[in-house]
Design a protein around this motif. Structure first.
Motif, PDB file in Angstrom:
ATOM      1  N   LEU B 131       0.956  -1.100  -0.047  1.00  0.00           N
ATOM      2  CA  LEU B 131       0.158   0.069  -0.139  1.00  0.00           C
ATOM      3  C   LEU B 131       0.739   1.076  -0.244  1.00  0.00           C
ATOM      4  CD1 LEU B 131      -2.763  -1.212   2.913  1.00  0.00           C
ATOM      5  CD2 LEU B 131      -3.014  -0.860   0.158  1.00  0.00           C
ATOM      6  N   SER B 132       0.563   2.257  -1.025  1.00  0.00           N
ATOM      7  CA  SER B 132       1.517   3.429  -0.817  1.00  0.00           C
ATOM      8  C   SER B 132       0.458   4.689  -1.021  1.00  0.00           C
ATOM      9  CB  SER B 132       2.062   3.307  -2.155  1.00  0.00           C
ATOM     10  OG  SER B 132       3.138   4.500  -2.321  1.00  0.00           O
ATOM     11  N   ARG B 139     -10.180  -4.931   5.624  1.00  0.00           N
ATOM     12  CA  ARG B 139     -11.009  -5.710   4.808  1.00  0.00           C
ATOM     13  C   ARG B 139     -10.825  -5.668   3.456  1.00  0.00           C
ATOM     14  NH1 ARG B 139     -15.257  -8.296   7.558  1.00  0.00           N
ATOM     15  NH2 ARG B 139     -15.353  -6.811   9.286  1.00  0.00           N
ATOM     16  N   SER B 141     -12.018  -6.870  -0.829  1.00  0.00           N
ATOM     17  CA  SER B 141     -13.147  -7.403  -1.888  1.00  0.00           C
ATOM     18  C   SER B 141     -12.334  -7.679  -3.033  1.00  0.00           C
ATOM     19  CB  SER B 141     -14.273  -6.665  -1.844  1.00  0.00           C
ATOM     20  OG  SER B 141     -14.977  -7.107  -3.045  1.00  0.00           O
ATOM     21  N   ALA B 150     -10.911  -3.947  -3.738  1.00  0.00           N
ATOM     22  CA  ALA B 150     -11.195  -2.844  -2.876  1.00  0.00           C
ATOM     23  C   ALA B 150     -10.791  -3.074  -1.531  1.00  0.00           C
ATOM     24  CB  ALA B 150     -12.657  -2.596  -2.863  1.00  0.00           C
ATOM     25  N   VAL B 151     -10.156  -2.175  -0.944  1.00  0.00           N
ATOM     26  CA  VAL B 151      -9.608  -2.431   0.265  1.00  0.00           C
ATOM     27  C   VAL B 151      -9.893  -1.375   1.184  1.00  0.00           C
ATOM     28  CG1 VAL B 151      -7.393  -3.223   1.609  1.00  0.00           C
ATOM     29  CG2 VAL B 151      -7.420  -3.282  -0.888  1.00  0.00           C
ATOM     30  N   GLN B 152     -10.222  -1.600   2.454  1.00  0.00           N
ATOM     31  CA  GLN B 152     -10.500  -0.693   3.735  1.00  0.00           C
ATOM     32  C   GLN B 152      -9.083  -0.662   4.462  1.00  0.00           C
ATOM     33  OE1 GLN B 152     -13.571  -1.823   6.582  1.00  0.00           O
ATOM     34  NE2 GLN B 152     -12.722  -0.776   8.024  1.00  0.00           N
ATOM     35  N   ARG B 155      -5.776   4.831   7.912  1.00  0.00           N
ATOM     36  CA  ARG B 155      -4.693   5.970   7.518  1.00  0.00           C
ATOM     37  C   ARG B 155      -4.948   7.142   8.491  1.00  0.00           C
ATOM     38  NH1 ARG B 155      -4.098   5.531   1.881  1.00  0.00           N
ATOM     39  NH2 ARG B 155      -2.829   3.735   2.024  1.00  0.00           N
ATOM     40  N   ARG B 158      -8.052   7.108  10.436  1.00  0.00           N
ATOM     41  CA  ARG B 158      -9.232   7.289   9.690  1.00  0.00           C
ATOM     42  C   ARG B 158      -9.491   5.846   8.824  1.00  0.00           C
ATOM     43  NH1 ARG B 158     -10.905  11.153   5.101  1.00  0.00           N
ATOM     44  NH2 ARG B 158     -13.239  11.100   5.229  1.00  0.00           N
ATOM     45  N   TRP B 159     -10.719   5.558   8.694  1.00  0.00           N
ATOM     46  CA  TRP B 159     -10.881   4.418   7.870  1.00  0.00           C
ATOM     47  C   TRP B 159     -11.083   4.952   6.248  1.00  0.00           C
ATOM     48  CZ3 TRP B 159      -9.346  -0.120   9.122  1.00  0.00           C
ATOM     49  CH2 TRP B 159      -9.396  -0.535  10.482  1.00  0.00           C
ATOM     50  N   ILE B 160     -10.461   4.509   5.290  1.00  0.00           N
ATOM     51  CA  ILE B 160     -10.814   4.982   4.235  1.00  0.00           C
ATOM     52  C   ILE B 160     -10.761   3.780   3.021  1.00  0.00           C
ATOM     53  CG2 ILE B 160      -9.935   7.430   4.122  1.00  0.00           C
ATOM     54  CD1 ILE B 160      -7.375   6.139   2.382  1.00  0.00           C
ATOM     55  N   VAL B 161     -11.641   4.003   1.944  1.00  0.00           N
ATOM     56  CA  VAL B 161     -11.469   2.840   1.075  1.00  0.00           C
ATOM     57  C   VAL B 161     -10.596   3.171  -0.131  1.00  0.00           C
ATOM     58  CG1 VAL B 161     -13.098   1.652  -0.703  1.00  0.00           C
ATOM     59  CG2 VAL B 161     -13.767   1.654   1.757  1.00  0.00           C
ATOM     60  N   GLU B 162      -9.754   2.223  -0.668  1.00  0.00           N
ATOM     61  CA  GLU B 162      -9.072   2.390  -1.940  1.00  0.00           C
ATOM     62  C   GLU B 162      -9.350   1.234  -2.965  1.00  0.00           C
ATOM     63  OE1 GLU B 162      -5.214   4.666   0.023  1.00  0.00           O
ATOM     64  OE2 GLU B 162      -4.953   2.597  -0.654  1.00  0.00           O
ATOM     65  N   VAL B 163      -9.393   1.556  -4.313  1.00  0.00           N
ATOM     66  CA  VAL B 163      -9.448   0.600  -5.380  1.00  0.00           C
ATOM     67  C   VAL B 163      -8.193   0.265  -5.743  1.00  0.00           C
ATOM     68  CG1 VAL B 163     -10.692  -0.002  -7.450  1.00  0.00           C
ATOM     69  CG2 VAL B 163     -11.899   0.782  -5.416  1.00  0.00           C
ATOM     70  N   ILE B 164      -7.728  -0.850  -5.981  1.00  0.00           N
ATOM     71  CA  ILE B 164      -6.259  -1.293  -6.391  1.00  0.00           C
ATOM     72  C   ILE B 164      -6.479  -1.748  -7.721  1.00  0.00           C
ATOM     73  CG2 ILE B 164      -4.122  -2.207  -6.186  1.00  0.00           C
ATOM     74  CD1 ILE B 164      -4.556  -1.640  -3.151  1.00  0.00           C
TER      75      ILE B 164
END
Lengths: 179, 168
Positions: B131-132, B139, B141, B150-152, B155, B158-164
């Motif tokens: 993760l960068s 979590r 998906s 999609a990763v929770q 950072r 705070r919880w954020i969602v990123e799509v890789i």
């Protein structure tokens, strides 16, 4: 000399291979009122993202179109908070989520094509905690707390809702395009 | 007199139609797959975090006080071997399976590290996804192709969602 050139070519090709194995990351900017984003889940085709956002102290499911970042409207899921554990079918036609009605947790499946919703109330002693829809939405697996234990149960939806097949695949029902 | 009885009848029919249409929304008409659920309960006394592929059910099961990832082929109800995935030095936290059951995305705790990994079943390889900037994944998906995650992530508190999108 030839050996040295060969080494350079091997190093160059390795770098090329490594760079192609990288990844691209997308993040979502929300309004400042949204304090956290949790529980992400992708549709099978990778074009839609459902997640739980904390908005004004309430945990609500949100659906986004990953092609343009747009937040999509949900007809039946603007209440019954807190929501948890969303799950999407192949094209994102169906969105399932665990919600609250009174003092009970229940499963709600919204059909974004017909606008209908389907509800599943489990026996009072079995509390739904997490769920996962099969990609074609013919089955759903639900994790429940039952007498202090966690167990997973599979439910058949094939007699309740139409399947959501990948586009271009022939099925017994035609899956129109859903935004 | 006749008019009144017709009026009463039509009122009753409309009421019945209204009741049925509302009832359709609230009926719990999803059926448990009893035989499958019974065999699942016999094999795994404790099971959580379900993820479904086309023919697959992947979950975290507790065995002798330790969590591990298990995969079931639903039509045959057979356990699917996952060589090299469950290790004595790590605990899985979240798992997701691709549609064809070929790839699994997982988050695991190993020593003081929380790692996001991709497992390819046909070759039994496990690859770490960095993760960068750095964050703690919670979590995950996976889409059906196994190419988008999609990763929770936690950072800055705070919880954020990123799509890789995986390339290559």
């Amino acid at each position: 000399m030839v050996k040295s050139d060969l080494q350079k070519i091997v190093i160059f090709l390795s770098c090329l291979l490594l760079s192609s194995c990288g990844s691209r990351i997308e993040r979502f900017q929300d309004s400042l009122e949204i304090r956290s984003q949790q529980d992400p889940v992708l549709s099978g085709d990778g074009q839609k993202l459902a997640l739980i956002v904390e908005y004004k102290g309430r945990l609500s499911v949100q659906l986004r179109d990953l092609r343009n970042g747009e937040v999509l409207r949900l007809r039946h899921l603007s209440r019954n908070q807190p929501h948890s554990s969303p799950s999407l079918s192949w094209n994102g036609r169906y969105l399932a989520v665990i919600a609250q009605r009174g003092n009970r947790r229940l499963v709600i499946i919204e059909d974004r094509l017909t606008g209908r919703s389907h509800h599943l109330l489990t026996p009072r002693e079995r509390i739904p905690l997490r769920l996962s829809l099969a990609p074609d939405a013919t089955q759903v697996a639900i994790q429940m707390a039952d007498k202090g234990k966690w167990r997973i149960e599979l439910f058949d939806l094939s007699k309740t809702i139409e399947s959501d097949q990948p586009r271009g695949r022939i099925s017994n029902t035609t899956s129109p395009v859903i935004r | 007199m006749k008019f009144r009885s017709i009026y009463k009848l039509s009122f009753r029919v409309s009421f019945l139609c209204l009741f049925l249409s509302v009832g359709g929304c609230f009926r719990g008409d999803m059926r448990p797959v009893r035989s499958f659920n019974e065999s699942l309960e016999q094999i795994y006394p404790s099971q959580r975090e379900p993820s479904m592929g086309k023919e697959w059910l992947v979950s975290l099961v507790n065995s002798q006080g330790k969590d591990k990832i298990e995969m079931i082929h639903i039509p045959t109800r057979r356990k699917v071997p996952l060589p090299g995935l469950n290790r004595a030095d790590s605990q899985p936290i979240s798992v997701s399976v691709s549609g064809d059951g070929e790839r699994l995305a997982l988050i695991r705790q190993r020593y003081d590290q929380t790692e996001l990994m991709i497992y390819r079943r046909s070759v039994g390889t496990l690859k770490r996804i960095e993760l960068s900037p750095k964050g703690i994944p919670r979590r995950v998906s996976l889409d059906n192709s196994g190419q988008i995650l999609a990763v929770q992530v936690s950072r800055d508190g705070r919880w954020i969602v990123e799509v890789i999108r995986l390339q290559g």
